[in-house]
Design a protein around this motif. Sequence first.
Motif, PDB file in Angstrom:
ATOM      1  N   THR A  32     -28.895   5.307  18.538  1.00  0.00           N
ATOM      2  CA  THR A  32     -28.121   6.389  17.920  1.00  0.00           C
ATOM      3  C   THR A  32     -28.722   7.721  18.351  1.00  0.00           C
ATOM      4  O   THR A  32     -29.754   7.768  19.025  1.00  0.00           O
ATOM      5  CB  THR A  32     -28.163   6.308  16.380  1.00  0.00           C
ATOM      6  OG1 THR A  32     -29.487   6.612  15.942  1.00  0.00           O
ATOM      7  CG2 THR A  32     -27.761   4.927  15.867  1.00  0.00           C
ATOM      8  N   GLU A  33     -28.098   8.781  17.906  1.00  0.00           N
ATOM      9  CA  GLU A  33     -28.609  10.133  18.175  1.00  0.00           C
ATOM     10  C   GLU A  33     -29.474  10.624  17.008  1.00  0.00           C
ATOM     11  O   GLU A  33     -29.887  11.779  16.993  1.00  0.00           O
ATOM     12  CB  GLU A  33     -27.432  11.086  18.394  1.00  0.00           C
ATOM     13  CG  GLU A  33     -26.532  10.705  19.550  1.00  0.00           C
ATOM     14  CD  GLU A  33     -27.005  11.258  20.877  1.00  0.00           C
ATOM     15  OE1 GLU A  33     -27.607  12.349  20.875  1.00  0.00           O
ATOM     16  OE2 GLU A  33     -26.789  10.592  21.902  1.00  0.00           O
ATOM     17  N   ALA A  34     -29.747   9.770  16.047  1.00  0.00           N
ATOM     18  CA  ALA A  34     -30.488  10.159  14.842  1.00  0.00           C
ATOM     19  C   ALA A  34     -31.873  10.709  15.161  1.00  0.00           C
ATOM     20  O   ALA A  34     -32.392  11.559  14.434  1.00  0.00           O
ATOM     21  CB  ALA A  34     -30.594   8.983  13.888  1.00  0.00           C
ATOM     22  N   TYR A  35     -32.468  10.265  16.234  1.00  0.00           N
ATOM     23  CA  TYR A  35     -33.813  10.733  16.571  1.00  0.00           C
ATOM     24  C   TYR A  35     -33.849  12.239  16.825  1.00  0.00           C
ATOM     25  O   TYR A  35     -34.876  12.886  16.659  1.00  0.00           O
ATOM     26  CB  TYR A  35     -34.364   9.988  17.793  1.00  0.00           C
ATOM     27  CG  TYR A  35     -33.656  10.298  19.097  1.00  0.00           C
ATOM     28  CD1 TYR A  35     -34.114  11.308  19.914  1.00  0.00           C
ATOM     29  CD2 TYR A  35     -32.538   9.567  19.486  1.00  0.00           C
ATOM     30  CE1 TYR A  35     -33.461  11.602  21.105  1.00  0.00           C
ATOM     31  CE2 TYR A  35     -31.892   9.840  20.666  1.00  0.00           C
ATOM     32  CZ  TYR A  35     -32.345  10.865  21.477  1.00  0.00           C
ATOM     33  OH  TYR A  35     -31.702  11.146  22.648  1.00  0.00           O
ATOM     34  N   ARG A  36     -32.714  12.821  17.193  1.00  0.00           N
ATOM     35  CA  ARG A  36     -32.656  14.262  17.489  1.00  0.00           C
ATOM     36  C   ARG A  36     -32.872  15.121  16.239  1.00  0.00           C
ATOM     37  O   ARG A  36     -33.358  16.248  16.341  1.00  0.00           O
ATOM     38  CB  ARG A  36     -31.322  14.620  18.132  1.00  0.00           C
ATOM     39  CG  ARG A  36     -31.139  14.007  19.499  1.00  0.00           C
ATOM     40  CD  ARG A  36     -29.771  14.389  20.069  1.00  0.00           C
ATOM     41  NE  ARG A  36     -29.503  13.709  21.308  1.00  0.00           N
ATOM     42  CZ  ARG A  36     -29.647  14.268  22.510  1.00  0.00           C
ATOM     43  NH1 ARG A  36     -30.054  15.510  22.615  1.00  0.00           N
ATOM     44  NH2 ARG A  36     -29.373  13.578  23.589  1.00  0.00           N
ATOM     45  N   THR A  37     -32.502  14.603  15.092  1.00  0.00           N
ATOM     46  CA  THR A  37     -32.624  15.382  13.853  1.00  0.00           C
ATOM     47  C   THR A  37     -33.780  14.907  12.970  1.00  0.00           C
ATOM     48  O   THR A  37     -33.983  15.465  11.887  1.00  0.00           O
ATOM     49  CB  THR A  37     -31.309  15.308  13.050  1.00  0.00           C
ATOM     50  OG1 THR A  37     -31.026  13.941  12.757  1.00  0.00           O
ATOM     51  CG2 THR A  37     -30.156  15.941  13.822  1.00  0.00           C
ATOM     52  N   MET A  38     -34.502  13.913  13.404  1.00  0.00           N
ATOM     53  CA  MET A  38     -35.614  13.397  12.605  1.00  0.00           C
ATOM     54  C   MET A  38     -36.810  14.332  12.700  1.00  0.00           C
ATOM     55  O   MET A  38     -37.025  14.995  13.723  1.00  0.00           O
ATOM     56  CB  MET A  38     -36.054  12.015  13.110  1.00  0.00           C
ATOM     57  CG  MET A  38     -35.060  10.922  12.856  1.00  0.00           C
ATOM     58  SD  MET A  38     -35.615   9.358  13.559  1.00  0.00           S
ATOM     59  CE  MET A  38     -36.733   8.813  12.286  1.00  0.00           C
ATOM     60  N   ALA A  39     -37.569  14.348  11.628  1.00  0.00           N
ATOM     61  CA  ALA A  39     -38.838  15.081  11.665  1.00  0.00           C
ATOM     62  C   ALA A  39     -39.750  14.377  12.671  1.00  0.00           C
ATOM     63  O   ALA A  39     -39.729  13.142  12.772  1.00  0.00           O
ATOM     64  CB  ALA A  39     -39.468  15.089  10.282  1.00  0.00           C
TER      65      ALA A  39
END
Length: 118
Positions: A32-39
């Motif tokens: 997913t692209e979730a890593y882009r918004t993770m701390a």
Amino acid sequence: MAKKTVSVTSKNRMVTVVVGAQSEVRDITFHTEAYRTMAPAELGRTLVEALEEARKKARAEVFSTLSPMTGFGERLRASMLGGTEIGKVVEQLHAAAEEKAGPESTRWPRDPEDETDD
């Protein structure tokens, strides 16, 4: 074993890591692209947890593959140094030949390990 790999997907299904039999990282895939918004700390923790789980899994697979061979070296050494029934018979033959040849004969070593010394 050199081509063996293990893959583990993180708990949040965001990333899959692939490691080899020696725990070397072979691939990291983000699903997913979730890593882009993770701390950064959370992303790091996710990666470390997945990598550690994959390494543990790889070690377990290597152990289960190699465990049947455990002790082979000791058994081989014992057989080479007279630790088997055949070795005992050969030792008795050596003793009988030495007895027949006399104590000054050096044809048969008295110590079975003498044959393997450098």
